[in-house]
Design a protein around this motif. Structure first.
Motif, mmCIF file in Angstrom:
data_model
loop_
_atom_site.group_PDB
_atom_site.id
_atom_site.type_symbol
_atom_site.label_atom_id
_atom_site.label_comp_id
_atom_site.label_asym_id
_atom_site.label_seq_id
_atom_site.Cartn_x
_atom_site.Cartn_y
_atom_site.Cartn_z
ATOM 1 N N GLY A 9 38.549 33.279 49.981
ATOM 2 C CA GLY A 9 39.702 32.409 50.157
ATOM 3 C C GLY A 9 40.830 32.857 49.274
ATOM 4 N N ALA A 10 41.816 31.995 49.139
ATOM 5 C CA ALA A 10 43.025 32.359 48.415
ATOM 6 C C ALA A 10 43.406 31.292 47.403
ATOM 7 C CB ALA A 10 44.176 32.582 49.396
ATOM 8 N N GLY A 32 37.345 35.765 42.368
ATOM 9 C CA GLY A 32 37.083 36.266 43.706
ATOM 10 C C GLY A 32 38.053 35.805 44.768
ATOM 11 N N LEU A 33 39.044 35.012 44.383
ATOM 12 C CA LEU A 33 40.055 34.564 45.338
ATOM 13 C C LEU A 33 41.206 35.567 45.400
ATOM 14 C CD1 LEU A 33 40.273 30.774 44.390
ATOM 15 C CD2 LEU A 33 38.935 31.817 46.224
ATOM 16 N N THR A 34 41.848 35.660 46.535
ATOM 17 C CA THR A 34 43.052 36.483 46.628
ATOM 18 C C THR A 34 44.206 35.713 46.005
ATOM 19 O OG1 THR A 34 42.315 37.543 48.675
ATOM 20 C CG2 THR A 34 44.669 37.644 48.169
ATOM 21 N N ALA A 35 44.813 36.281 44.983
ATOM 22 C CA ALA A 35 45.909 35.621 44.285
ATOM 23 C C ALA A 35 47.208 35.845 45.037
ATOM 24 C CB ALA A 35 46.030 36.149 42.862
ATOM 25 N N GLU A 55 45.419 43.955 41.198
ATOM 26 C CA GLU A 55 44.613 44.866 42.008
ATOM 27 C C GLU A 55 44.039 45.998 41.168
ATOM 28 O OE1 GLU A 55 47.329 45.886 45.119
ATOM 29 O OE2 GLU A 55 46.747 44.146 46.340
ATOM 30 N N GLU A 56 44.803 46.480 40.192
ATOM 31 C CA GLU A 56 44.299 47.534 39.308
ATOM 32 C C GLU A 56 43.133 47.035 38.461
ATOM 33 O OE1 GLU A 56 47.768 48.685 37.179
ATOM 34 O OE2 GLU A 56 48.611 49.856 38.845
ATOM 35 N N ALA A 57 43.089 45.717 38.244
ATOM 36 C CA ALA A 57 41.990 45.120 37.478
ATOM 37 C C ALA A 57 40.793 44.784 38.366
ATOM 38 C CB ALA A 57 42.475 43.865 36.763
ATOM 39 N N GLY A 58 40.902 45.113 39.652
ATOM 40 C CA GLY A 58 39.791 44.885 40.557
ATOM 41 C C GLY A 58 39.906 43.667 41.438
ATOM 42 N N GLY A 59 41.007 42.948 41.346
ATOM 43 C CA GLY A 59 41.184 41.750 42.153
ATOM 44 C C GLY A 59 42.013 42.021 43.397
ATOM 45 N N LYS A 60 42.282 40.965 44.144
ATOM 46 C CA LYS A 60 43.119 41.049 45.335
ATOM 47 C C LYS A 60 44.346 40.172 45.125
ATOM 48 C CE LYS A 60 39.227 41.753 48.507
ATOM 49 N NZ LYS A 60 38.523 41.208 49.697
ATOM 50 N N ALA A 61 45.496 40.636 45.589
ATOM 51 C CA ALA A 61 46.733 39.878 45.374
ATOM 52 C C ALA A 61 47.741 40.158 46.472
ATOM 53 C CB ALA A 61 47.333 40.210 44.011
ATOM 54 N N ARG A 62 48.595 39.189 46.693
ATOM 55 C CA ARG A 62 49.728 39.307 47.618
ATOM 56 C C ARG A 62 50.951 38.699 46.934
ATOM 57 N NH1 ARG A 62 48.563 39.408 53.244
ATOM 58 N NH2 ARG A 62 46.581 40.483 53.612
ATOM 59 N N ALA A 63 52.115 39.283 47.159
ATOM 60 C CA ALA A 63 53.355 38.792 46.563
ATOM 61 C C ALA A 63 54.293 38.292 47.650
ATOM 62 C CB ALA A 63 54.031 39.885 45.743
ATOM 63 N N TYR A 64 54.937 37.152 47.398
ATOM 64 C CA TYR A 64 55.855 36.549 48.364
ATOM 65 C C TYR A 64 57.114 36.083 47.645
ATOM 66 C CZ TYR A 64 51.510 36.137 51.051
ATOM 67 O OH TYR A 64 50.312 36.387 51.689
ATOM 68 N N PRO A 87 41.587 30.919 53.782
ATOM 69 C CA PRO A 87 41.809 29.511 53.456
ATOM 70 C C PRO A 87 42.226 29.329 51.995
ATOM 71 C CG PRO A 87 39.467 29.975 53.588
ATOM 72 C CD PRO A 87 40.174 31.197 54.088
ATOM 73 N N LEU A 88 43.221 28.508 51.786
ATOM 74 C CA LEU A 88 43.661 28.222 50.414
ATOM 75 C C LEU A 88 42.672 27.269 49.763
ATOM 76 C CD1 LEU A 88 47.483 28.015 51.028
ATOM 77 C CD2 LEU A 88 46.412 29.339 49.190
ATOM 78 N N GLU A 89 42.005 27.764 48.737
ATOM 79 C CA GLU A 89 41.054 26.939 47.990
ATOM 80 C C GLU A 89 41.714 26.294 46.781
ATOM 81 O OE1 GLU A 89 38.253 26.392 49.256
ATOM 82 O OE2 GLU A 89 38.036 28.026 50.697
ATOM 83 N N VAL A 90 42.752 26.964 46.249
ATOM 84 C CA VAL A 90 43.461 26.471 45.063
ATOM 85 C C VAL A 90 44.955 26.673 45.254
ATOM 86 C CG1 VAL A 90 43.706 26.617 42.548
ATOM 87 C CG2 VAL A 90 41.519 27.217 43.613
ATOM 88 N N VAL A 91 45.736 25.655 44.926
ATOM 89 C CA VAL A 91 47.188 25.772 44.908
ATOM 90 C C VAL A 91 47.672 25.250 43.559
ATOM 91 C CG1 VAL A 91 49.363 24.959 45.887
ATOM 92 C CG2 VAL A 91 47.467 25.586 47.406
ATOM 93 N N VAL A 92 48.446 26.056 42.867
ATOM 94 C CA VAL A 92 48.971 25.689 41.549
ATOM 95 C C VAL A 92 50.490 25.672 41.604
ATOM 96 C CG1 VAL A 92 49.072 26.281 39.097
ATOM 97 C CG2 VAL A 92 46.976 26.741 40.410
ATOM 98 N N PHE A 93 51.080 24.540 41.254
ATOM 99 C CA PHE A 93 52.535 24.441 41.150
ATOM 100 C C PHE A 93 52.906 24.613 39.693
ATOM 101 C CE2 PHE A 93 56.457 22.081 40.373
ATOM 102 C CZ PHE A 93 57.300 22.729 41.267
ATOM 103 N N ASN A 94 53.692 25.658 39.399
ATOM 104 C CA ASN A 94 53.928 26.032 38.010
ATOM 105 C C ASN A 94 55.400 26.286 37.692
ATOM 106 O OD1 ASN A 94 52.695 26.850 35.378
ATOM 107 N ND2 ASN A 94 53.629 28.809 35.887
ATOM 108 N N ILE A 95 56.306 25.660 38.422
ATOM 109 C CA ILE A 95 57.735 25.843 38.139
ATOM 110 C C ILE A 95 58.137 24.921 36.988
ATOM 111 C CG2 ILE A 95 60.067 25.551 39.047
ATOM 112 C CD1 ILE A 95 59.030 26.382 41.762
#
Length: 248
Positions: A9-10, A32-35, A55-64, A87-95
């Motif tokens: 998930g994401a 294990g989630l895609t960030a 990704e260099e640390a071994g994870g998965k990520a997308r930028a928007y 599927p979004l498993e976690v959503v963090v609002f951090n503004i």
């Protein structure tokens, strides 16, 4: 019942900067989630750099590059992630929008802009997270608050009003969707967080960091992961975090 940690998930972090937002993205990628990280389009280069680091640390990520105050952009963002990432498993609002203006210098434009960034954008984030999570009956929504969420100080009328509003949104959302399986948490960050802003504005920041007198972003992110891991028989709604030496 604990939420499985190996489910594909994401995690979406709205407001992923060099400090807490970036640390939160890295922490959930390690789970294990895609960030999926987002800020306004003008920050796209920094977002791409963060995604590469993950990704260099071994994870998965997308930028928007998305303006979280724009309803249509937020709806499209959630739809795109759900369709293309998982599927979004976690959503963090951090503004944050932490600005200081004496009351006589707080124009209507300043007040409105701070509210849009720190409160209205949080509402859009929470609503869209609920929209995609409710059919599955699971998910974690975390709102980053501040000292201003519970106490207004001189010079911070706009910021305190916005953060008080965000806290109210989080409470209302938790009471509505909690019984339907969604964990909503509001985290009061009481103190300065180590990062570019703090290092440019706090003269003794390195000494504070060495003595753990300033919040370490990775440590706060670990608390966010712990919130996501909580069994539903003992969910935390509001958590306050501060350095050991912080006066409160």
């Amino acid at each position: 019942m604990s939420q499985p940690q190996d489910r594909a998930g994401a995690c979406l972090v709205v407001g992923a900067g060099d400090g807490l937002g970036g640390a939160t993205a890295r922490a959930f990628a390690a789970e294990g989630l895609t960030a999926c990280v987002t800020r306004r389009p003008r920050s796209r280069d920094a977002l791409n750099a963060l995604a590469r680091q993950i990704e260099e640390a071994g994870g998965k990520a997308r930028a928007y590059g998305v303006d979280a105050r724009e309803e249509s952009e937020m709806i499209a963002l959630f739809d795109e992630i759900e369709a293309d990432v998982g599927p979004l498993e976690v959503v963090v609002f951090n503004i944050g929008a932490n600005v200081r203006f004496p009351i006589l210098e707080t124009t209507s434009r300043v007040f409105t802009k701070v509210w849009e960034m720190a409160c209205f954008a949080g509402f859009l984030t929470g609503r869209e997270a609920a929209r995609v999570m409710l059919p599955r009956g699971r998910g974690t929504i975390i709102f980053t608050g501040a000292t201003a969420s519970v106490r207004g100080r001189e010079g911070f009328a706009a910021f305190a009003a916005a953060k008080h509003g965000l806290r109210a949104v989080a409470q209302s959302l938790a009471r509505e969707v909690g019984p339907q399986g969604l964990h909503v948490a509001h985290v009061v960050i009481d103190g300065a967080v180590d990062g570019v802003f703090s290092r440019g504005n706090i003269p003794d920041v390195e000494e504070r960091a060495a003595q753990d007198r300033i919040l370490n972003p990775a440590d706060v992110a670990a608390a966010y992961v712990a919130l996501h891991r909580q069994p539903r028989s003992a969910w935390t709604h509001e958590l306050d975090l501060r350095p050991w030496a912080e006066k409160w």
